[in-house]
Design an enzyme around this catalytic site. Structure first.
Site, PDB file in Angstrom:
ATOM      1  N   LYS A   1      -2.602  -1.234   2.379  1.00  0.00           N
ATOM      2  CA  LYS A   1      -3.261  -0.520   3.479  1.00  0.00           C
ATOM      3  C   LYS A   1      -3.254   0.977   3.217  1.00  0.00           C
ATOM      4  O   LYS A   1      -2.238   1.633   3.379  1.00  0.00           O
ATOM      5  CB  LYS A   1      -2.548  -0.825   4.804  1.00  0.00           C
ATOM      6  CG  LYS A   1      -3.085  -0.024   5.992  1.00  0.00           C
ATOM      7  CD  LYS A   1      -2.411  -0.401   7.284  1.00  0.00           C
ATOM      8  CE  LYS A   1      -2.826   0.543   8.419  1.00  0.00           C
ATOM      9  NZ  LYS A   1      -2.096   0.277   9.672  1.00  0.00           N
TER      10      LYS A   1
ATOM     11  N   ASP B   1       4.580  -1.770  11.325  1.00  0.00           N
ATOM     12  CA  ASP B   1       4.423  -0.779  10.267  1.00  0.00           C
ATOM     13  C   ASP B   1       5.705   0.046  10.217  1.00  0.00           C
ATOM     14  O   ASP B   1       5.951   0.857  11.107  1.00  0.00           O
ATOM     15  CB  ASP B   1       3.226   0.137  10.545  1.00  0.00           C
ATOM     16  CG  ASP B   1       1.883  -0.580  10.372  1.00  0.00           C
ATOM     17  OD1 ASP B   1       1.859  -1.815  10.529  1.00  0.00           O
ATOM     18  OD2 ASP B   1       0.877   0.104  10.086  1.00  0.00           O
TER      19      ASP B   1
ATOM     20  N   LYS C   1       1.769   0.176   2.426  1.00  0.00           N
ATOM     21  CA  LYS C   1       0.846   1.098   3.085  1.00  0.00           C
ATOM     22  C   LYS C   1       1.108   2.503   2.569  1.00  0.00           C
ATOM     23  O   LYS C   1       2.262   2.879   2.361  1.00  0.00           O
ATOM     24  CB  LYS C   1       1.085   0.996   4.599  1.00  0.00           C
ATOM     25  CG  LYS C   1       0.348   1.992   5.462  1.00  0.00           C
ATOM     26  CD  LYS C   1       0.547   1.669   6.945  1.00  0.00           C
ATOM     27  CE  LYS C   1       0.085   2.809   7.833  1.00  0.00           C
ATOM     28  NZ  LYS C   1       0.326   2.558   9.267  1.00  0.00           N
TER      29      LYS C   1
END
Lengths: 293, 341
Positions: free
Chosen positions: B277, B173, B241
Site C-alpha cells: 500500500k 494500519d 505500507k
C-alpha cells in the site's frame, strides 16, 4: 574585420502558471512575417495544455480576486511600467509581423501601454460604478456589488495586420477580465502571436501572480472548443473568434452556463469600456439589518 | 540499549520467520538474515521506476484503470480535526463516490483513527464488508499503535489496536518503531509487529488484516526500505505500507517498486501473497496509473485486487472522478462537480 555573427533565433513557448513550458504535445509551428520570411518557431498548444492552463488559472483565482482592488490596480500599472521599458522590442516585432511602419508600430505599443494604465485605474473604481444600494421595503440595507466570475477563456483578435494590431488586440481582450479579479486563459493571435508571448515575459517579471494570465499559442480552432466545453471555466470571451465556428462554441459554453461575450471585428473590436470589465462579473447582493433605534 | 548484550535474546517465534530463518530465532539470527540481504541498486531502481512511468495508456485501458484505481483506494481522513460528521461524509463518499454516475465502483476501504471506527462502521451500514457475506463492500481500516510517530509504550500500542478491532475495524494500519529500526534493534521491531498481529485477533478467532507502515521517508535508504519490508513480512504483516502521509517524502514510485520486489521475492520463496500500500502524496490519476503499471510489471496483474494492493489517499479519488467524468462527457470537468474532501 570581425567574422559575421550567427543569429540566435528564439523559440517562443507557452505561458502557463507563471512558467514557460513547451507544448505537452511537443508541437511547434512556424510564424512568418507579413512578407513571408521566417520569424520564429512557436509552441503549438494541445487540449492538454489547455487543461493545464485552466488548472493554473483556477488555482490563481482566490489570490488574485482576494487582493484589494487598490492592489490589483498597482499590479496592472506595473505591467505598463515594464512594457514601457521594452517598447523597442515590441515595436520591432510588431513592425515585422504585421508589415506596418515603425511609426505605426510605435503608436500601437504606446496605445497598449496607455490601455494598461487606463484599466489599472478602474480596478478600485468599477465596483462603485457598477454596484449600488437597492431601495427595499423593509428595515434593511440592501447592497449589490460585482464580484469576479472566476476563470475566463479568451480568444484574442486574430489575423496579421488587421483590426487594432496583435499587441493592442491582445491587451484589449485580456486586461478588462483581470481588472475585477478574474484569471484568464488566452489564445493569442494565431498568425502574429509573438507580441503576446513577449508580453508574457513582461507579465512574468512584473508583480502579476503566476496563473493569473495563461497564454496558449496555437490553433484557435483546435483549442477553443476544449475551453468552451471545460466545466471549470466560468466565462468565454469570443472577441476574436469571428472566423471560428463560434456558434458551436456558444452552444458548448451553454452546457455549463458560462457567460459568453460575442465576437467583434474591425479596428474598434474590444475598444476600452467599463462594460468589458463588468461583463465578467457576478452580482452579489447582501441584506443587512438596519438599527431600529 | 546495549545491542550486543541483547543479540542473543530470543524473539517471538513468528511462523514465517521460523520457516525461513529456522527455529533458532534470536535477535542475532534475525540480524544476520536481514543484513545478508543484497543491497538495492538505487540508480537502477530509479531508472526502472522512471521507465515504468512513461507508458502511454490509451482510452479503453484508461477507463479500466480509473475504475480499478477507485476500487483500490483506502479513502483516508487522518486529521486532528476529524469529527464523527467528517467520518460520516467520508463513508457516504466511499459508498457512492459519484452521485451523478452510479456505475462508479466503491472504494476498498475507509481509513480513520481508532476512535472514529464506530462512526465509520455505523455510517457504512449495509455497505460495510463486515455486514455482508459475499466478499464485497467497503472495509473499515484504523490506524493504531500511536500513529503516526509510534512513540508510546508497547502496552499503549496494543491497547490502541485491541480497541480498534473490538470497535469493528477490519484492517489495522500499524507503524513500526523507526527509532529502534534505525538503531539496529530489529528484534524489538519484530516482536512488536508479532504482538500487534496477535492483538488483531477477534473473539471469533479470525484476524483483522494487518498493514505495517514502514514510513520510508524516515528510513533514508532503499537498503533500509528493503530490509524493513523483509522484517515486516517475516513478522507476519499482511500488507506493507510505505508511509503515514505525515512525513515528506511519502510514497514515491521507486520506494514502492522496491517494496513490490520484496513481495515478489517472498511469493517466489514461499508462495504466499503479501499486499503493498503506497500512501501519501499520490494525488493525480496519472500518478496512480503509473503505480498500476508498476504493480502489473513487477508482481503481476493478479496483485491488482483490493486484498493485495491499495492506495492510501484522500484527494486522489476526486481527481479520478474528474477524469472519469471527462471520459463520460467528452469535456473537461471541474472541482465544482465533485464533493469537497
Amino acid at each position: 574585420m570581425s567574422p559575421a555573427r550567427l543569429t540566435v533565433p528564439k523559440t517562443y513557448k507557452l505561458y502557463i502558471g507563471g512558467k514557460f513550458p513547451r507544448s505537452e504535445s511537443g508541437r511547434v509551428y512556424e510564424v512568418t512575417s507579413r512578407k513571408g520570411t521566417f520569424m520564429a518557431n512557436v509552441a503549438k498548444a494541445s487540449r492538454k495544455d489547455a487543461r493545464d492552463a485552466v488548472l493554473a488559472a483556477r488555482a490563481a483565482v482566490s489570490g488574485w480576486s482576494g487582493a484589494t482592488g487598490y492592489n490589483r490596480g498597482q499590479v496592472l500599472y506595473r505591467i505598463a511600467e515594464l512594457l514601457d521599458g521594452r517598447r523597442a522590442q515590441f515595436s520591432a516585432e510588431i513592425a515585422r509581423a504585421e508589415g506596418v511602419s515603425a511609426a505605426a508600430a510605435d503608436a500601437q505599443v504606446d496605445e497598449a501601454i496607455d490601455l494598461w494604465v487606463w484599466y489599472a485605474g478602474w480596478a478600485d473604481k468599477y465596483v462603485q460604478v457598477a454596484g449600488n444600494a437597492n431601495p427595499v421595503s423593509g428595515p434593511f440595507f440592501n447592497l449589490s456589488t460585482p464580484e469576479p466570475t472566476g476563470v475566463v477563456a479568451v480568444v484574442a483578435p486574430q489575423g496579421a495586420g488587421q483590426g487594432s494590431g496583435s499587441l493592442l488586440g491582445f491587451v484589449r481582450a485580456v486586461a478588462p477580465a483581470l481588472v475585477s479579479g478574474n484569471t484568464a486563459v488566452v489564445i493569442p493571435n494565431e498568425q502574429a502571436p509573438l507580441s503576446a508571448l513577449s508580453l508574457a515575459e513582461v507579465l512574468a517579471t512584473s508583480d502579476v501572480p503566476a496563473g493569473v494570465v495563461n497564454i496558449l499559442s496555437g490553433s484557435a480552432a483546435e483549442i477553443a472548443p476544449w475551453l468552451a466545453g471545460h466545466a471549470d471555466v466560468n466565462a468565454v470571451d469570443l472577441l476574436g473568434a469571428g472566423e471560428l465556428e463560434w456558434v458551436d462554441l456558444q452552444i458548448a459554453a451553454a452546457e455549463t452556463l458560462k457567460r459568453v461575450s460575442p465576437p467583434e471585428s474591425g479596428p474598434d473590436a474590444g475598444a476600452p469600456s467599463v462594460e468589458r470589465i463588468t461583463f465578467f462579473t457576478e452580482t452579489k447582493t447582501v441584506w443587512h439589518t438596519k438599527g431600529l433605534l | 540499549m546495549d545491542i550486543t548484550a541483547a543479540s542473543g535474546t530470543a524473539i517471538a517465534p513468528a511462523a514465517r520467520a521460523v520457516e525461513v530463518i529456522g527455529t533458532d530465532l534470536t535477535e542475532r539470527s534475525l540480524r544476520r538474515y536481514l543484513e545478508g540481504i543484497a543491497g538495492v541498486d538505487a540508480v537502477g531502481l530509479e531508472a526502472r521506476a522512471a521507465g515504468l512511468g512513461t507508458r502511454s495508456i490509451k482510452k479503453e485501458s484508461k477507463a479500466w484503470a480509473l475504475d480499478k484505481v477507485i476500487s483500490l483506494i483506502d479513502l483516508t481522513t487522518l486529521e486532528g480535526a476529524d469529527t464523527p460528521g467528517k467520518v460520516r461524509s467520508l463513508a457516504a463518499k466511499a459508498k457512492v463516490p459519484d452521485a451523478n454516475d452510479l456505475s462508479t465502483p466503491q472504494v476498498a476501504a475507509v481509513c480513520v483513527y481508532g476512535d472514529m471506527v464506530p462512526y465509520a462502521v455505523t455510517a457504512l451500514g449495509a455497505a460495510h464488508a463486515g455486514a455482508r457475506s459475499d466478499g464485497g463492500g467497503v472495509n473499515v481500516a484504523a490506524v493504531a499503535t500511536a500513529f503516526p510517530s509510534g512513540r508510546a509504550s508497547r502496552s499503549v500500542k496494543l491497547a490502541d489496536t485491541v480497541d480498534a478491532v473490538a470497535a469493528g475495524a477490519d484492517e489495522i494500519d500499524m507503524v513500526i518503531d523507526r527509532g529502534a529500526f534505525l538503531s539496529g534493534r530489529y528484534g524489538q521491531v519484530f516482536d512488536e509487529i508479532v504482538a500487534v498481529k496477535e492483538a488483531c485477533k477477534r473473539v471469533d478467532g479470525s484476524y483483522a488484516h494487518l498493514k505495517v507502515i514502514l514510513e520510508t521517508g524516515e528510513l533514508s535508504t532503499y537498503d533500509n526500505v528493503r530490509r524493513a519490508s523483509w522484517l515486516a513480512i517475516l513478522a507476519g504483516g499482511d500488507f506493507i505500507k510505505t508511509s503515514t502521509g505525515k512525513v515528506s517524502p511519502a510514497a514515491t514510485l521507486p520506494v514502492t517498486l522496491s517494496m513490490l520486489e520484496v513481495v515478489r521475492d517472498w511469493h517466489r520463496l514461499t508462495g504466499e501473497q503479501v499486499g503493498v500500500k503506497p500512501a501519501g502524496g499520490i494525488r493525480t490519476s496519472k500518478d496512480a496509473i503509473k503505480y498500476l503499471v508498476t504493480v502489473a510489471e513487477t508482481v503481476g496483474e493478479e496483485w491488482l485486487q483490493p486484498h493485495l494492493f491499495r492506495f492510501g489517499a484522500s484527494s486522489l479519488l476526486n481527481d479520478v472522478l474528474l477524469q472519469r467524468q471527462k471520459l463520460a462527457t467528452g469535456h473537461y470537468s471541474g472541482s465544482s462537480y465533485v464533493t469537497i474532501d
